[in-house]
Design a protein around this motif. Structure first.
Motif, mmCIF file in Angstrom:
data_model
loop_
_atom_site.group_PDB
_atom_site.id
_atom_site.type_symbol
_atom_site.label_atom_id
_atom_site.label_comp_id
_atom_site.label_asym_id
_atom_site.label_seq_id
_atom_site.Cartn_x
_atom_site.Cartn_y
_atom_site.Cartn_z
ATOM 1 N N ALA A 1 61.895 71.558 84.145
ATOM 2 C CA ALA A 1 61.676 71.044 85.506
ATOM 3 C C ALA A 1 60.726 69.850 85.484
ATOM 4 C CB ALA A 1 61.130 72.147 86.399
ATOM 5 N N GLY A 2 59.701 69.929 84.659
ATOM 6 C CA GLY A 2 58.760 68.816 84.549
ATOM 7 C C GLY A 2 59.406 67.573 83.971
ATOM 8 N N TYR A 3 60.181 67.748 82.902
ATOM 9 C CA TYR A 3 60.864 66.600 82.308
ATOM 10 C C TYR A 3 61.843 65.978 83.302
ATOM 11 C CZ TYR A 3 59.068 68.179 77.753
ATOM 12 O OH TYR A 3 58.270 68.554 76.697
ATOM 13 N N ARG A 4 62.547 66.810 84.051
ATOM 14 C CA ARG A 4 63.496 66.287 85.041
ATOM 15 C C ARG A 4 62.761 65.526 86.156
ATOM 16 N NH1 ARG A 4 68.502 67.789 83.975
ATOM 17 N NH2 ARG A 4 68.891 69.675 82.754
ATOM 18 N N ALA A 5 61.594 66.010 86.551
ATOM 19 C CA ALA A 5 60.813 65.309 87.576
ATOM 20 C C ALA A 5 60.394 63.927 87.084
ATOM 21 C CB ALA A 5 59.594 66.147 87.965
ATOM 22 N N ILE A 6 60.034 63.842 85.815
ATOM 23 C CA ILE A 6 59.657 62.542 85.245
ATOM 24 C C ILE A 6 60.855 61.601 85.248
ATOM 25 C CG2 ILE A 6 58.918 61.346 83.140
ATOM 26 C CD1 ILE A 6 57.330 63.996 82.508
ATOM 27 N N LEU A 7 62.009 62.086 84.787
ATOM 28 C CA LEU A 7 63.187 61.220 84.722
ATOM 29 C C LEU A 7 63.656 60.804 86.112
ATOM 30 C CD1 LEU A 7 65.174 62.800 81.767
ATOM 31 C CD2 LEU A 7 63.782 60.710 81.778
ATOM 32 N N ALA A 8 63.367 61.602 87.132
ATOM 33 C CA ALA A 8 63.690 61.197 88.502
ATOM 34 C C ALA A 8 62.859 59.986 88.912
ATOM 35 C CB ALA A 8 63.466 62.356 89.467
ATOM 36 N N ARG A 9 61.645 59.895 88.382
ATOM 37 C CA ARG A 9 60.749 58.778 88.690
ATOM 38 C C ARG A 9 60.978 57.602 87.748
ATOM 39 N NH1 ARG A 9 58.207 63.404 89.875
ATOM 40 N NH2 ARG A 9 56.805 63.510 91.635
ATOM 41 N N GLU A 10 61.166 57.913 86.470
ATOM 42 C CA GLU A 10 61.324 56.889 85.432
ATOM 43 C C GLU A 10 62.499 57.280 84.531
ATOM 44 O OE1 GLU A 10 57.874 55.728 83.190
ATOM 45 O OE2 GLU A 10 56.576 55.842 84.943
ATOM 46 N N PRO A 11 63.710 56.910 84.920
ATOM 47 C CA PRO A 11 64.900 57.343 84.180
ATOM 48 C C PRO A 11 64.942 56.904 82.715
ATOM 49 C CG PRO A 11 65.502 56.424 86.308
ATOM 50 C CD PRO A 11 64.042 56.174 86.120
ATOM 51 N N ALA A 12 64.179 55.911 82.346
ATOM 52 C CA ALA A 12 64.199 55.417 80.969
ATOM 53 C C ALA A 12 62.969 55.860 80.169
ATOM 54 C CB ALA A 12 64.307 53.893 80.960
#
Length: 102
Positions: free
Chosen positions: A32-43
């Motif tokens: 969930a944390g990694y997905r939250a990061i990729l939602a903000r910074e996809p790269a």
């Protein structure tokens, strides 16, 4: 956890919290944390790699393979440290190996 509560949109804090969750054996919270990061910074390269690795740990998921491919392609940038490229290449090899085993 306190830092994430204080700075809920700070990617380095979120990344640290996700890594800590993974180290503590809480794969669901890490994911969930990694997905939250990729939602903000996809790269976000480290997150692409870590989420790919986590998903590959759970089986040969198409999403894990796709994330590993994105991380591997982005890691060719000369600005990416060699040691980090090695970790990403390891994840990429795992993704290729499981894809070949299907």
């Amino acid at each position: 956890a306190a830092a994430a509560a204080r700075w809920p949109d700070d990617v380095p804090v979120l990344f640290g919290a996700a890594n800590a969750a993974l180290a503590a054996g809480d794969a669901a919270r890490a994911e969930a944390g990694y997905r939250a990061i990729l939602a903000r910074e996809p790269a976000h390269l480290a997150t692409l790699n870590n989420l790919a690795d986590l998903l590959l740990d759970g089986g040969c998921s198409a999403e894990g393979r796709a994330l590993a491919a994105r991380a591997q392609a982005a890691s060719r940038d000369p600005a990416v440290p060699a040691a980090f490229r090695t970790a990403i290449d390891d994840t990429w090899r795992r993704a290729q190996a499981c894809a070949g085993a299907e």
